[in-house]
Write a protein that holds these residues in place. Sequence first.
Motif, mmCIF file in Angstrom:
data_model
loop_
_atom_site.group_PDB
_atom_site.id
_atom_site.type_symbol
_atom_site.label_atom_id
_atom_site.label_comp_id
_atom_site.label_asym_id
_atom_site.label_seq_id
_atom_site.Cartn_x
_atom_site.Cartn_y
_atom_site.Cartn_z
ATOM 1 N N ARG A 2 0.857 -1.399 0.081
ATOM 2 C CA ARG A 2 0.021 -0.056 0.052
ATOM 3 C C ARG A 2 0.734 1.250 0.033
ATOM 4 N NH1 ARG A 2 -5.286 1.715 1.606
ATOM 5 N NH2 ARG A 2 -5.159 3.637 2.904
ATOM 6 N N SER A 18 -2.787 0.472 -4.106
ATOM 7 C CA SER A 18 -2.910 -0.705 -3.398
ATOM 8 C C SER A 18 -2.603 -2.116 -4.203
ATOM 9 C CB SER A 18 -4.092 -0.917 -2.401
ATOM 10 O OG SER A 18 -4.131 -2.174 -1.533
ATOM 11 N N ASN A 20 -2.269 -6.363 -4.219
ATOM 12 C CA ASN A 20 -2.034 -7.847 -3.410
ATOM 13 C C ASN A 20 -1.372 -8.812 -4.241
ATOM 14 O OD1 ASN A 20 -2.451 -10.449 -2.306
ATOM 15 N ND2 ASN A 20 -4.149 -9.651 -1.230
ATOM 16 N N LYS A 21 0.108 -9.000 -3.930
ATOM 17 C CA LYS A 21 0.810 -9.688 -4.808
ATOM 18 C C LYS A 21 0.456 -11.217 -5.115
ATOM 19 C CE LYS A 21 5.275 -10.112 -4.158
ATOM 20 N NZ LYS A 21 7.004 -9.982 -4.257
ATOM 21 N N PHE A 22 -0.203 -11.778 -3.963
ATOM 22 C CA PHE A 22 -0.686 -13.181 -3.917
ATOM 23 C C PHE A 22 -1.837 -13.243 -4.713
ATOM 24 C CE2 PHE A 22 -3.071 -16.673 -1.871
ATOM 25 C CZ PHE A 22 -2.304 -17.823 -2.084
ATOM 26 N N TRP A 23 -2.885 -12.328 -4.421
ATOM 27 C CA TRP A 23 -4.256 -12.555 -5.484
ATOM 28 C C TRP A 23 -3.969 -11.641 -6.655
ATOM 29 C CZ3 TRP A 23 -6.855 -16.636 -4.241
ATOM 30 C CH2 TRP A 23 -6.658 -17.044 -2.766
ATOM 31 N N ALA A 94 6.570 -3.993 -4.029
ATOM 32 C CA ALA A 94 5.460 -4.997 -3.621
ATOM 33 C C ALA A 94 5.929 -6.280 -3.664
ATOM 34 C CB ALA A 94 4.480 -5.262 -5.070
#
Length: 94
Positions: A2, A18, A20-23, A94
């Motif tokens: 973020r 923002s 989210n590297k995983f999703w 990220a």
Amino acid sequence: MRMSFDVGAEERHTVVFSFNKFWGGLSITVDGYEVVNTVRIASLKLVKRYNLVVGTREQHFVTIEHHRKLLFAGLRDQPVHAYVDGVLVAEGVA
């Protein structure tokens, strides 16, 4: 990841990036209003640019660049750079 930064001198705005590297969820908000909401799982581009115009009376051009590596991008650092009117104002990983 973020990252937030302010834009403008008299007409102040807060931009929040923002990711989210995983999703793969990516969003950009200006003053709490979502202007970009996407999922970035696979891409052929190594640099994805998001261009925004922020402000009404005092307009500024915001560019957010999200960099990724060619191979195993999800397992490696992904630098993010934010520019306001061509000047680097924030960066993160990220």
